[in-house]
Write a protein that holds these residues in place. Structure first.
Motif, short mmCIF file in Angstrom:
data_model
loop_
_atom_site.label_atom_id
_atom_site.label_comp_id
_atom_site.label_asym_id
_atom_site.label_seq_id
_atom_site.Cartn_x
_atom_site.Cartn_y
_atom_site.Cartn_z
N ILE A 22 0.86 -1.19 0.00
CA ILE A 22 0.00 0.00 0.00
C ILE A 22 0.89 1.24 0.00
O ILE A 22 1.73 1.41 0.89
CB ILE A 22 -0.91 0.01 1.24
CG1 ILE A 22 -1.67 -1.32 1.35
CG2 ILE A 22 -1.89 1.18 1.18
CD1 ILE A 22 -2.24 -1.57 2.74
N PHE A 23 0.69 2.11 -0.98
CA PHE A 23 1.55 3.28 -1.14
C PHE A 23 0.75 4.56 -1.04
O PHE A 23 -0.24 4.76 -1.76
CB PHE A 23 2.25 3.26 -2.51
CG PHE A 23 3.25 2.15 -2.66
CD1 PHE A 23 4.59 2.36 -2.38
CD2 PHE A 23 2.85 0.88 -3.10
CE1 PHE A 23 5.52 1.33 -2.52
CE2 PHE A 23 3.78 -0.14 -3.24
CZ PHE A 23 5.11 0.08 -2.95
N ASP A 24 1.17 5.44 -0.14
CA ASP A 24 0.72 6.82 -0.17
C ASP A 24 1.19 7.42 -1.49
O ASP A 24 2.08 6.89 -2.15
CB ASP A 24 1.31 7.57 1.02
CG ASP A 24 1.01 9.05 0.99
OD1 ASP A 24 -0.18 9.41 0.88
OD2 ASP A 24 1.96 9.85 1.06
N ILE A 119 -2.70 2.15 -4.35
CA ILE A 119 -2.38 3.51 -3.93
C ILE A 119 -3.47 3.98 -2.97
O ILE A 119 -4.66 3.85 -3.27
CB ILE A 119 -2.29 4.46 -5.14
CG1 ILE A 119 -1.11 4.10 -6.04
CG2 ILE A 119 -2.17 5.92 -4.67
CD1 ILE A 119 -1.05 4.88 -7.33
N TYR A 120 -3.06 4.53 -1.83
CA TYR A 120 -4.00 5.05 -0.83
C TYR A 120 -3.62 6.50 -0.54
O TYR A 120 -2.58 6.77 0.04
CB TYR A 120 -3.93 4.20 0.44
CG TYR A 120 -4.83 4.65 1.57
CD1 TYR A 120 -5.74 5.69 1.44
CD2 TYR A 120 -4.77 4.00 2.79
CE1 TYR A 120 -6.55 6.09 2.48
CE2 TYR A 120 -5.58 4.38 3.85
CZ TYR A 120 -6.47 5.42 3.69
OH TYR A 120 -7.26 5.81 4.74
N GLU A 143 -5.74 -0.75 -7.93
CA GLU A 143 -6.76 0.21 -7.54
C GLU A 143 -6.13 1.43 -6.88
O GLU A 143 -5.00 1.39 -6.41
CB GLU A 143 -7.75 -0.45 -6.57
CG GLU A 143 -8.97 0.38 -6.21
CD GLU A 143 -9.76 0.88 -7.40
OE1 GLU A 143 -9.36 1.94 -7.93
OE2 GLU A 143 -10.76 0.24 -7.79
N ILE A 144 -6.90 2.51 -6.87
CA ILE A 144 -6.58 3.73 -6.12
C ILE A 144 -7.70 3.94 -5.11
O ILE A 144 -8.88 3.95 -5.48
CB ILE A 144 -6.48 4.95 -7.04
CG1 ILE A 144 -5.32 4.81 -8.02
CG2 ILE A 144 -6.33 6.24 -6.22
CD1 ILE A 144 -5.32 5.84 -9.15
N PHE A 145 -7.31 4.08 -3.85
CA PHE A 145 -8.27 4.37 -2.78
C PHE A 145 -8.04 5.81 -2.39
O PHE A 145 -6.99 6.18 -1.85
CB PHE A 145 -8.02 3.44 -1.59
CG PHE A 145 -9.02 3.59 -0.46
CD1 PHE A 145 -10.22 2.90 -0.48
CD2 PHE A 145 -8.73 4.39 0.63
CE1 PHE A 145 -11.13 3.02 0.57
CE2 PHE A 145 -9.63 4.52 1.69
CZ PHE A 145 -10.83 3.82 1.66
N LEU A 165 -9.33 -1.26 4.50
CA LEU A 165 -9.18 -2.71 4.65
C LEU A 165 -10.46 -3.43 4.25
O LEU A 165 -10.41 -4.47 3.56
CB LEU A 165 -8.80 -3.05 6.09
CG LEU A 165 -7.44 -2.54 6.59
CD1 LEU A 165 -7.27 -2.85 8.06
CD2 LEU A 165 -6.30 -3.15 5.78
N ALA A 166 -11.60 -2.89 4.68
CA ALA A 166 -12.88 -3.53 4.36
C ALA A 166 -13.18 -3.47 2.88
O ALA A 166 -13.63 -4.47 2.29
CB ALA A 166 -14.00 -2.87 5.16
N ARG A 167 -12.94 -2.33 2.26
CA ARG A 167 -13.26 -2.17 0.83
C ARG A 167 -12.45 -3.12 -0.04
O ARG A 167 -12.96 -3.67 -1.03
CB ARG A 167 -13.02 -0.73 0.40
CG ARG A 167 -13.41 -0.45 -1.06
CD ARG A 167 -13.12 0.97 -1.44
NE ARG A 167 -13.50 1.26 -2.81
CZ ARG A 167 -14.56 1.96 -3.18
NH1 ARG A 167 -15.39 2.43 -2.27
NH2 ARG A 167 -14.81 2.20 -4.46
N HIS A 168 -11.19 -3.32 0.33
CA HIS A 168 -10.31 -4.11 -0.53
C HIS A 168 -10.02 -5.51 0.01
O HIS A 168 -9.22 -6.25 -0.57
CB HIS A 168 -9.00 -3.36 -0.77
CG HIS A 168 -9.19 -2.11 -1.57
ND1 HIS A 168 -9.48 -2.12 -2.92
CD2 HIS A 168 -9.17 -0.80 -1.22
CE1 HIS A 168 -9.62 -0.89 -3.35
NE2 HIS A 168 -9.44 -0.08 -2.35
N GLY A 169 -10.68 -5.89 1.10
CA GLY A 169 -10.51 -7.22 1.64
C GLY A 169 -9.08 -7.54 2.03
O GLY A 169 -8.57 -8.62 1.75
#
Length: 247
Positions: A22-24, A119-120, A143-145, A165-169
């Motif tokens: 997970i990357f900022d 990407i978050y 995906e991009i969150f 976490l919930a959105r992307h399992g």
């Protein structure tokens, strides 16, 4: 930080179990020296000045006050001034992206990471897309969150990470989080992620001054690097790309 050995964590979490990377975005995937966020900050000040009909100097004071009290300037504007977040994001991300260079070395290192990559960002999806296009890494992420996906709850609020976490399992114990702000790694650490601080040595930024004063990494920061591409090459065990624009 370059004039002393890298800081280390007394008991860092490793990457053997990592399946989700997970990357900022801002000052993490692109070098802080690009100074994109300075453009964004200037646009924020101009937005606040126009919205509240105050001089720019006062607008900047309000901007920083909202940031420290609410986590982001946008969160403060939504809570206090009932601002449409989409209007704000469209305005502040109307910037020049040309300072962001192509990054073949970074792209190769990310491509070598086993598992999922996301990407978050506390910014908008379109902002992240434009940066990723410039870097040449768009195709490497599933995906991009963005802040809208988080219900406009910003990092470092714990609820924002729960929504991610919930959105992307994602199982937090199988995830690694890369960030340029130490505070944004506190919740990931508490959730069980491996955390990596990606930082620069920008003398004018108080956050980097605080990092330079560290005698050791804090408990919630397991690894730190000033060069994301090289760090990922070492993690993934890949041969560095020679002559890339990100070198």
């Amino acid at each position: 930080m370059a004039d002393r050995p890298p800081l280390v964590h007394a008991d860092p979490r490793g990457f053997d179990a990592t399946r989700v990377w997970i990357f900022d975005l801002d000052n993490t995937l692109y070098p802080a020296e690009c100074d994109l966020f300075a453009q964004v900050s200037q646009r924020m000040g101009a937005f606040v000045s126009e919205l509240l009909q105050v001089p720019l100097e006062e607008a900047r004071r309000i901007q920083k006050k909202y940031y420290y009290e609410h986590g982001t300037t946008l969160a403060g504007l939504m809570a206090i001034d009932k601002v449409d977040p989409h209007r704000f994001l469209d305005y502040v991300h109307d910037i020049d992206y040309s300072p962001v260079p192509a990054a073949p070395g970074l792209a190769a290192a990310i491509a070598a990471l086993p598992g999922r990559r996301i990407i978050y960002t506390n910014g908008s999806r379109r902002h992240a897309e434009r940066v990723a296009e410039r870097l040449g890494i768009t195709h490497l992420f599933e995906e991009i969150f963005d802040i809208a996906d988080a219900g406009f709850l910003p990092k470092p609020r714990a609820e924002a990470y729960d929504r991610f976490l919930a959105r992307h399992g994602v199982d937090a114990g199988e995830a690694a989080m890369f960030e340029d702000l130490p505070a944004n790694l506190e919740a990931p650490h508490a959730l069980g992620m491996t955390t990596v601080l990606v930082h620069a040595d920008l003398a004018e930024d108080s956050i980097y001054s605080e990092i330079r004063a560290w005698a050791a990494l804090p408990d919630h920061v397991h690894h730190a690097t000033e060069d994301l591409a090289t760090f990922l090459e070492e993690v993934a065990g890949v041969t560095p790309v020679q002559g890339g624009a990100d070198r």
